[in-house]
Design an enzyme around this catalytic site. Structure first.
Site: not given
Ligand SMILES: NC(=O)c1ccc[n+]([C@@H]2O[C@H](COP(=O)([O-])OP(=O)(O)OC[C@H]3O[C@@H](n4cnc5c(N)ncnc54)[C@H](O)[C@@H]3O)[C@@H](O)[C@H]2O)c1
Length: 259
Positions: A10, A13, A32, A42, A153, A157
């Site tokens: 939703a 990424i 999501d 989740l 965090y 990871k």
């Molecule tokens: N944005 C960054 O700089 C970055 C860097 C490294 C890794 N990541 C990782 O990339 C992934 C996506 O992050 P993003 O930046 O798109 O963040 P985001 O917050 O835009 O998206 C994360 C999504 O995960 C969903 N989510 C969270 N908890 C949940 C649950 N209990 N059940 C189901 N869904 C759930 C949220 O509702 C959200 O839609 C994550 O795992 C994040 O840790 C992001």
């Protein structure tokens, strides 16, 4: 046309990956908390089981790829639950649905934050302990000072990346013809990092922690394109790799020490 399951679809990424794959003519079952095809929390075993049931129903029992992207970056126990148990539960829970695919693939989203020193107790409990004990340790870290709480965090990871390394060559994955890999993004412009990059000053101090000499902070599509390839038919031989898509932070931080 292939069928992809994407968690965290939703936002950020996951959303960019979902849009990219749909533009390319594939079917996506998004998962999501809300706002996608399957609503599921989740962070709990029950939520993960409901997700597997709903995806099985929606897909008719066969999918071609799993993209485990749902995650949190708050210094809370919820981050431990979603980032490690949510991702591993998604991969293990949906793996049987890959068996009928001619080109099954799986990828999870780790992070360059996996390079920071972890909380060793939490790391070992994630990988080899009971979920309750790991979550109790995460609770203790969350209740500690902010710097300690922030280790949740990176530790979640690192544990996810190590889980991928540990499992990729095993019976259920490599021997079943399923490439299992991870990506490790640097800073990506998404709702997760919005506050951290809200001002020039904040961005500057963030980039001191996460050096990105190659093209700086990236858009979500950069990670989406990499995951689309990792889960495509073209990827026949990448096994257990944690691919850093981070503008160089891994190279700056680890240099030549990985060999
Ligand atoms: N944005 C960054 O700089 C970055 C860097 C490294 C890794 N990541 C990782 O990339 C992934 C996506 O992050 P993003 O930046 O798109 O963040 P985001 O917050 O835009 O998206 C994360 C999504 O995960 C969903 N989510 C969270 N908890 C949940 C649950 N209990 N059940 C189901 N869904 C759930 C949220 O509702 C959200 O839609 C994550 O795992 C994040 O840790 C992001």
């Amino acid at each position: 046309m292939r069928t992809y399951v994407i968690t965290g679809a939703a936002s950020g990424i996951g959303k960019a990956t979902s849009e990219l794959l749909q533009e390319r003519g594939h079917a996506v079952i998004g998962v999501d908390l809300k706002g996608s095809d399957v609503d599921a929390d989740l962070s709990t075993a029950e939520g993960r089981a409901d997700m597997v049931e709903a995806v099985t129903e929606k897909s008719g029992g066969t999918i071609d790829a799993i993209i485990a992207g749902a995650g949190l970056s708050t210094p809370t126990v919820a981050t431990a639950k979603v980032n490690y148990y949510g991702a591993v539960g998604t991969l293990e829970g949906l793996r049987p649905l890959l068996v009928g695919s001619p080109a099954p693939r799986a990828v999870a989203i780790a992070s360059m934050a996996s390079l920071y020193p972890p909380d060793e107790d939490l790391l070992h409990l994630f990988l080899d302990g009971a979920e309750d004990d790991a979550l109790a340790r995460a609770e203790a870290l969350a209740a500690s000072d902010p710097q300690t709480a922030n280790m949740i965090y990176g530790t979640s990871k690192r544990a996810l990346a190590l889980w991928i390394r540990r499992h990729a060559a095993r019976e259920q994955w490599a021997h079943a013809g399923i490439p299992l890999n991870a990506v490790a993004p640097g800073i990506i412009r998404t709702p997760m990092t919005k506050d951290l990059t809200a001002t020039e000053e904040a961005t500057k101090s963030l980039l001191e922690m996460v050096p990105m000499p190659l093209n700086g902070i990236a858009d979500a599509i950069v990670v989406a394109r990499l995951m689309a390839w990792l889960t495509s038919e073209e990827n026949t031989h990448l096994c257990g790799q944690v691919v850093f898509v981070d503008g160089g932070s891994d190279v700056v931080m680890r240099g030549e020490s990985t060999w």
